[in-house]
Design a protein around this motif. Structure first.
Motif, PDB file in Angstrom:
ATOM      1  N   ARG A  35       0.849  -1.193   0.000  1.00 16.46           N
ATOM      2  CA  ARG A  35       0.000   0.000   0.000  1.00 16.46           C
ATOM      3  C   ARG A  35       0.885   1.244   0.000  1.00 16.46           C
ATOM      4  O   ARG A  35       1.950   1.254   0.610  1.00 16.46           O
ATOM      5  CB  ARG A  35      -0.923   0.029   1.226  1.00 16.46           C
ATOM      6  CG  ARG A  35      -1.994  -1.035   1.204  1.00 16.46           C
ATOM      7  CD  ARG A  35      -2.824  -0.996   2.449  1.00 16.46           C
ATOM      8  NE  ARG A  35      -1.934  -1.294   3.585  1.00 16.46           N
ATOM      9  CZ  ARG A  35      -2.358  -1.463   4.829  1.00 16.46           C
ATOM     10  NH1 ARG A  35      -3.626  -1.340   5.135  1.00 16.46           N
ATOM     11  NH2 ARG A  35      -1.496  -1.745   5.792  1.00 16.46           N
ATOM     12  N   TYR A  37       1.132   5.620   0.455  1.00 20.16           N
ATOM     13  CA  TYR A  37       0.569   6.793   1.116  1.00 20.16           C
ATOM     14  C   TYR A  37       1.391   7.989   0.667  1.00 20.16           C
ATOM     15  O   TYR A  37       2.616   7.952   0.715  1.00 20.16           O
ATOM     16  CB  TYR A  37       0.654   6.662   2.642  1.00 20.16           C
ATOM     17  CG  TYR A  37       0.013   5.407   3.154  1.00 20.16           C
ATOM     18  CD1 TYR A  37      -1.320   5.401   3.551  1.00 20.16           C
ATOM     19  CD2 TYR A  37       0.726   4.222   3.210  1.00 20.16           C
ATOM     20  CE1 TYR A  37      -1.919   4.231   4.003  1.00 20.16           C
ATOM     21  CE2 TYR A  37       0.134   3.053   3.667  1.00 20.16           C
ATOM     22  CZ  TYR A  37      -1.188   3.060   4.052  1.00 20.16           C
ATOM     23  OH  TYR A  37      -1.773   1.906   4.500  1.00 20.16           O
ATOM     24  N   MET A  58       0.507   8.544   8.308  1.00 23.39           N
ATOM     25  CA  MET A  58      -0.662   8.001   7.610  1.00 23.39           C
ATOM     26  C   MET A  58      -0.569   6.483   7.493  1.00 23.39           C
ATOM     27  O   MET A  58      -1.555   5.770   7.726  1.00 23.39           O
ATOM     28  CB  MET A  58      -0.783   8.628   6.218  1.00 23.39           C
ATOM     29  CG  MET A  58      -1.158  10.095   6.226  1.00 23.39           C
ATOM     30  SD  MET A  58      -0.997  10.885   4.608  1.00 23.39           S
ATOM     31  CE  MET A  58      -2.128   9.928   3.631  1.00 23.39           C
ATOM     32  N   SER A  61      -0.928   4.879  11.026  1.00 29.00           N
ATOM     33  CA  SER A  61      -2.302   4.973  11.529  1.00 29.00           C
ATOM     34  C   SER A  61      -3.263   4.090  10.731  1.00 29.00           C
ATOM     35  O   SER A  61      -4.368   3.809  11.192  1.00 29.00           O
ATOM     36  CB  SER A  61      -2.788   6.425  11.535  1.00 29.00           C
ATOM     37  OG  SER A  61      -2.973   6.897  10.221  1.00 29.00           O
ATOM     38  N   SER A  62      -2.814   3.611   9.574  1.00 25.16           N
ATOM     39  CA  SER A  62      -3.619   2.679   8.775  1.00 25.16           C
ATOM     40  C   SER A  62      -3.233   1.227   9.028  1.00 25.16           C
ATOM     41  O   SER A  62      -3.731   0.327   8.355  1.00 25.16           O
ATOM     42  CB  SER A  62      -3.467   3.005   7.289  1.00 25.16           C
ATOM     43  OG  SER A  62      -4.026   4.273   7.025  1.00 25.16           O
TER      44      SER A  62
END
Length: 105
Positions: A35, A37, A58, A61-62
């Motif tokens: 992923r 960010y 980010m 926190s994901s």
């Protein structure tokens, strides 16, 4: 230097974020699951964060537990704090590029 396509992707994301917001810095990270960010620096009276710090926050926190890569697009280079936060999550070296996307050593 030939970049991995996934590394080129995060440089492109960092450049786009920087340009879209008219910010001094753009950064993008790729976590252990692939992923990505992207973020820009934050410069408020009560809060100042580098683009790398925002992108890492980010990701964490994901749910990211590690990072595969971190890219910074800026006229300058990464701060010691940027390098430390990337290292804490497993990144050995940041990809640093100028605003035109040209990778710097």
């Amino acid at each position: 230097m030939t970049l991995d396509p996934e590394d080129s992707k995060i440089i492109t994301l960092a450049r786009a974020s920087r340009a879209r917001n008219g910010s001094a810095e753009g950064a993008a990270v790729r976590d252990e699951t692939g992923r990505t960010y992207a973020a820009t620096n934050v410069a408020l009276g009560a809060l100042t964060l580098s683009a790398v710090q925002v992108a890492v926050a980010m990701a964490v926190s994901s749910g990211a537990r590690a990072l595969e890569a971190v890219a910074l697009v800026s006229d300058g280079g990464p701060s010691a704090d940027d390098e430390a936060v990337a290292a804490e999550l497993g990144v050995k070296a940041l990809l640093v590029a100028g605003p035109d996307g040209t990778l710097r050593g």
